[in-house]
Structure formats: C-alpha cells, structure tokens
Design a protein around this motif. Structure first.
Motif, mmCIF file in Angstrom:
data_model
loop_
_atom_site.group_PDB
_atom_site.id
_atom_site.type_symbol
_atom_site.label_atom_id
_atom_site.label_comp_id
_atom_site.label_asym_id
_atom_site.label_seq_id
_atom_site.Cartn_x
_atom_site.Cartn_y
_atom_site.Cartn_z
ATOM 1 N N LEU A 168 -4.357 -0.160 -9.625
ATOM 2 C CA LEU A 168 -3.284 -0.378 -8.660
ATOM 3 C C LEU A 168 -3.747 -1.241 -7.483
ATOM 4 C CD1 LEU A 168 -1.727 3.210 -8.565
ATOM 5 C CD2 LEU A 168 -0.678 1.148 -9.541
ATOM 6 N N LEU A 169 -4.998 -1.073 -7.062
ATOM 7 C CA LEU A 169 -5.518 -1.806 -5.900
ATOM 8 C C LEU A 169 -5.944 -3.234 -6.216
ATOM 9 C CD1 LEU A 169 -7.656 0.922 -4.105
ATOM 10 C CD2 LEU A 169 -5.453 -0.012 -3.377
ATOM 11 N N GLU A 170 -6.299 -3.492 -7.465
ATOM 12 C CA GLU A 170 -6.860 -4.791 -7.832
ATOM 13 C C GLU A 170 -6.001 -5.989 -7.400
ATOM 14 O OE1 GLU A 170 -8.153 -6.231 -12.027
ATOM 15 O OE2 GLU A 170 -9.422 -4.529 -11.433
ATOM 16 N N PRO A 171 -4.695 -6.001 -7.683
ATOM 17 C CA PRO A 171 -3.901 -7.175 -7.282
ATOM 18 C C PRO A 171 -3.843 -7.370 -5.764
ATOM 19 C CG PRO A 171 -2.664 -5.784 -8.810
ATOM 20 C CD PRO A 171 -3.908 -5.050 -8.456
ATOM 21 N N ILE A 172 -3.757 -6.291 -5.008
ATOM 22 C CA ILE A 172 -3.690 -6.412 -3.555
ATOM 23 C C ILE A 172 -5.035 -6.846 -2.986
ATOM 24 C CG2 ILE A 172 -4.127 -3.997 -2.997
ATOM 25 C CD1 ILE A 172 -1.596 -6.136 -1.239
ATOM 26 N N GLN A 173 -6.138 -6.363 -3.589
ATOM 27 C CA GLN A 173 -7.463 -6.792 -3.147
ATOM 28 C C GLN A 173 -7.639 -8.297 -3.380
ATOM 29 O OE1 GLN A 173 -9.795 -4.064 -5.520
ATOM 30 N NE2 GLN A 173 -10.239 -2.757 -3.756
ATOM 31 N N ALA A 174 -7.194 -8.762 -4.538
ATOM 32 C CA ALA A 174 -7.292 -10.195 -4.836
ATOM 33 C C ALA A 174 -6.477 -11.004 -3.834
ATOM 34 C CB ALA A 174 -6.820 -10.469 -6.265
ATOM 35 N N LYS A 175 -5.288 -10.523 -3.514
ATOM 36 C CA LYS A 175 -4.418 -11.209 -2.554
ATOM 37 C C LYS A 175 -5.092 -11.297 -1.182
ATOM 38 C CE LYS A 175 0.350 -10.946 -0.844
ATOM 39 N NZ LYS A 175 1.595 -10.171 -0.894
ATOM 40 N N VAL A 176 -5.680 -10.196 -0.733
ATOM 41 C CA VAL A 176 -6.339 -10.164 0.573
ATOM 42 C C VAL A 176 -7.559 -11.087 0.580
ATOM 43 C CG1 VAL A 176 -7.688 -8.691 2.158
ATOM 44 C CG2 VAL A 176 -5.477 -7.901 1.268
ATOM 45 N N PHE A 177 -8.385 -11.019 -0.466
ATOM 46 C CA PHE A 177 -9.583 -11.869 -0.487
ATOM 47 C C PHE A 177 -9.230 -13.345 -0.616
ATOM 48 C CE2 PHE A 177 -11.769 -7.813 -1.515
ATOM 49 C CZ PHE A 177 -12.618 -7.818 -0.420
ATOM 50 N N ASN A 178 -8.165 -13.661 -1.338
ATOM 51 C CA ASN A 178 -7.711 -15.055 -1.401
ATOM 52 C C ASN A 178 -7.252 -15.533 -0.024
ATOM 53 O OD1 ASN A 178 -8.283 -15.345 -4.121
ATOM 54 N ND2 ASN A 178 -6.213 -14.815 -4.771
ATOM 55 N N ALA A 179 -6.560 -14.662 0.717
ATOM 56 C CA ALA A 179 -6.115 -15.021 2.063
ATOM 57 C C ALA A 179 -7.311 -15.195 3.002
ATOM 58 C CB ALA A 179 -5.165 -13.958 2.607
ATOM 59 N N ILE A 180 -8.302 -14.324 2.880
ATOM 60 C CA ILE A 180 -9.509 -14.449 3.708
ATOM 61 C C ILE A 180 -10.180 -15.790 3.437
ATOM 62 C CG2 ILE A 180 -11.869 -13.557 4.035
ATOM 63 C CD1 ILE A 180 -10.657 -10.721 3.648
ATOM 64 N N ASN A 181 -10.329 -16.138 2.153
ATOM 65 C CA ASN A 181 -10.952 -17.416 1.801
ATOM 66 C C ASN A 181 -10.145 -18.592 2.338
ATOM 67 O OD1 ASN A 181 -13.035 -16.135 0.461
ATOM 68 N ND2 ASN A 181 -12.052 -16.264 -1.529
ATOM 69 N N MET A 218 0.813 -1.215 0.000
ATOM 70 C CA MET A 218 0.000 0.000 0.000
ATOM 71 C C MET A 218 0.849 1.270 0.000
ATOM 72 S SD MET A 218 -3.085 -0.842 -0.439
ATOM 73 C CE MET A 218 -3.980 0.641 -0.049
ATOM 74 N N GLU A 219 2.039 1.203 0.588
ATOM 75 C CA GLU A 219 2.905 2.380 0.596
ATOM 76 C C GLU A 219 3.299 2.760 -0.831
ATOM 77 O OE1 GLU A 219 7.180 3.635 2.486
ATOM 78 O OE2 GLU A 219 5.868 2.339 3.679
ATOM 79 N N GLN A 220 3.679 1.752 -1.635
ATOM 80 C CA GLN A 220 4.054 2.014 -3.029
ATOM 81 C C GLN A 220 2.848 2.461 -3.846
ATOM 82 O OE1 GLN A 220 7.222 2.031 -4.398
ATOM 83 N NE2 GLN A 220 6.126 3.025 -6.057
ATOM 84 N N ILE A 221 1.699 1.841 -3.594
ATOM 85 C CA ILE A 221 0.480 2.231 -4.299
ATOM 86 C C ILE A 221 0.152 3.690 -3.988
ATOM 87 C CG2 ILE A 221 -2.037 1.883 -4.372
ATOM 88 C CD1 ILE A 221 -1.451 -1.143 -4.089
ATOM 89 N N GLY A 222 0.282 4.087 -2.727
ATOM 90 C CA GLY A 222 0.038 5.472 -2.339
ATOM 91 C C GLY A 222 0.963 6.437 -3.064
ATOM 92 N N ALA A 223 2.239 6.070 -3.151
ATOM 93 C CA ALA A 223 3.212 6.926 -3.844
ATOM 94 C C ALA A 223 2.891 7.001 -5.333
ATOM 95 C CB ALA A 223 4.632 6.394 -3.632
ATOM 96 N N ASP A 224 2.566 5.853 -5.932
ATOM 97 C CA ASP A 224 2.257 5.815 -7.366
ATOM 98 C C ASP A 224 1.021 6.653 -7.697
ATOM 99 O OD1 ASP A 224 4.415 4.130 -7.704
ATOM 100 O OD2 ASP A 224 3.220 2.306 -7.996
ATOM 101 N N ILE A 225 -0.012 6.549 -6.879
ATOM 102 C CA ILE A 225 -1.244 7.286 -7.186
ATOM 103 C C ILE A 225 -1.045 8.785 -6.944
ATOM 104 C CG2 ILE A 225 -2.466 7.106 -4.962
ATOM 105 C CD1 ILE A 225 -4.021 6.630 -8.455
ATOM 106 N N GLN A 226 -0.200 9.149 -5.970
ATOM 107 C CA GLN A 226 0.098 10.569 -5.764
ATOM 108 C C GLN A 226 0.857 11.143 -6.958
ATOM 109 O OE1 GLN A 226 2.088 10.818 -1.927
ATOM 110 N NE2 GLN A 226 0.224 11.561 -0.966
ATOM 111 N N ASP A 227 1.812 10.360 -7.488
ATOM 112 C CA ASP A 227 2.553 10.805 -8.676
ATOM 113 C C ASP A 227 1.606 10.988 -9.856
ATOM 114 O OD1 ASP A 227 4.920 10.735 -7.261
ATOM 115 O OD2 ASP A 227 5.614 8.838 -8.126
ATOM 116 N N TYR A 228 0.714 10.035 -10.031
ATOM 117 C CA TYR A 228 -0.237 10.095 -11.137
ATOM 118 C C TYR A 228 -1.154 11.313 -10.984
ATOM 119 C CZ TYR A 228 -3.511 8.489 -14.702
ATOM 120 O OH TYR A 228 -4.303 8.396 -15.817
ATOM 121 N N GLN A 229 -1.616 11.544 -9.764
ATOM 122 C CA GLN A 229 -2.483 12.693 -9.499
ATOM 123 C C GLN A 229 -1.730 14.006 -9.766
ATOM 124 O OE1 GLN A 229 -3.826 13.141 -5.423
ATOM 125 N NE2 GLN A 229 -5.653 14.221 -6.095
ATOM 126 N N ALA A 230 -0.464 14.051 -9.389
ATOM 127 C CA ALA A 230 0.341 15.252 -9.625
ATOM 128 C C ALA A 230 0.496 15.516 -11.126
ATOM 129 C CB ALA A 230 1.708 15.113 -8.963
#
Length: 180
Positions: free
Chosen positions: A118-131, A42-54
């Motif tokens: 950017l969030l899609e792969p991490i969401q999939a990882k989290v939901f797979n872990a939950i399952n 999430m730290e890298q995702i935050g940095a990437d989305i801030q760069d994109y927004q800028a």
C-alpha cells in the motif's frame, strides 16, 4: 561508534565538497515521514490497512476459539478415552496449536507485506518529488532529517524550506501552526 563514523563521514563530505568547489555545493534536508503523513492518500491507506488487520485478527480469533472448543471437548471426554485415543487426540491438538501459531506468524508477515504494498506507490511519488525539487533548485545533496534516528547534517540554515517545496510540488497543503 556508529555516530562517530556518521559525523566523520559528514565532515569528510563537507571538506571534500568545499575543497573541490564550495560554490557548487548546496545541501538540503527534509523530513520524509512528515511528507508521507501529510499526503492525502495516507488516510485511505490507514483505513485499508486497519480493515486488513481486522480481517486477519478475526481469522485468528476464529481459529483460536475452534482450538479452545476442541481442547474443552477433549478435557471432558479424556477420562473415558483409551490411552491410545488420548495420545492420538493430544497429538492432534498439539498439531492444531502449532498450526495456529504458524498462522499468527504468517498473518504478521502478510500484514507487513500488505502495508509495504500500500505504501510503495506513495513512497515512489514522494521520492520522485524530492528528486525533482532537488534538481529544480540546484541542490547537490539532500539528507533525511531522521536518517538512522539522528540527523546526519551537522548544520543547516533555518530558512531552508526544502520540505515545504516538496509538499508544494505534490500539491499538499501545509497545516498552519496554532496561532497563525
């Protein structure tokens, strides 16, 4: 009204579950937002989305400054222009303004798409872990703690550590509370 439907649905679920076989029912709850926030990616995702927004903001500012320069140039020369030339220039400026507004809307849509991408792969990882954790620990139902901005579950034991189990499965360290 929606809250009442949710509560009634939860009560019906409990009644059906207990009537069928209460010993087979194991319900857990988790906080998906917390898990996502604690993921190291999430730290890298935050940095990437801030760069994109800028980048988007810089493009918008550049286009807006160009538009303002054209408006100023028009205002300075409007008095010496013919009626027809003024009308043509005003129409041109209106078109540029509309294009700028559309670009701003498109930039917002683009930002949302980029964030989801950017969030899609991490969401999939989290939901797979939950399952996986749910299956490994014989849970029959898992509810999101913040679903619909209010918990769906009417009661759960405090010692239910499903969120911690998912974080452990993902290899994410749980931060210590102050004083621990």
């Amino acid at each position: 009204m929606m809250k009442i439907k949710i509560i009634l649905s939860a009560i019906a679920l409990f009644c059906v579950g207990f009537a069928a076989n209460a010993q087979d029912l194991k319900i857990g709850y988790t906080n998906v937002e917390l898990i996502m926030d604690l993921m190291p990616e999430m730290e890298q995702i935050g940095a990437d989305i801030q760069d994109y927004q800028a980048q988007l903001q810089t493009n918008i500012q550049t286009k807006a400054q160009d538009f303002q320069k054209q408006v100023q140039a028009y205002q300075q020369s409007a008095a010496t222009m013919t009626e027809e030339a003024r009308g043509t220039k005003e129409a041109s400026l209106q078109k540029i303004q509309q294009d700028l507004q559309k670009y701003e809307q498109d930039a917002q849509t683009s930002y949302q798409k980029k964030l989801q991408e950017l969030l899609e792969p991490i969401q999939a990882k989290v939901f797979n872990a939950i399952n996986a954790v749910a299956a490994e620990n014989n849970y029959t139902h898992i509810f999101s703690e913040t679903a619909g901005q209010s918990p769906i579950l009417l009661y759960t034991k405090d010692e239910d550590k499903f969120t911690e189990l998912v974080l452990t499965k993902l290899g994410v360290e749980i931060p210590k509370a102050p004083g621990q």
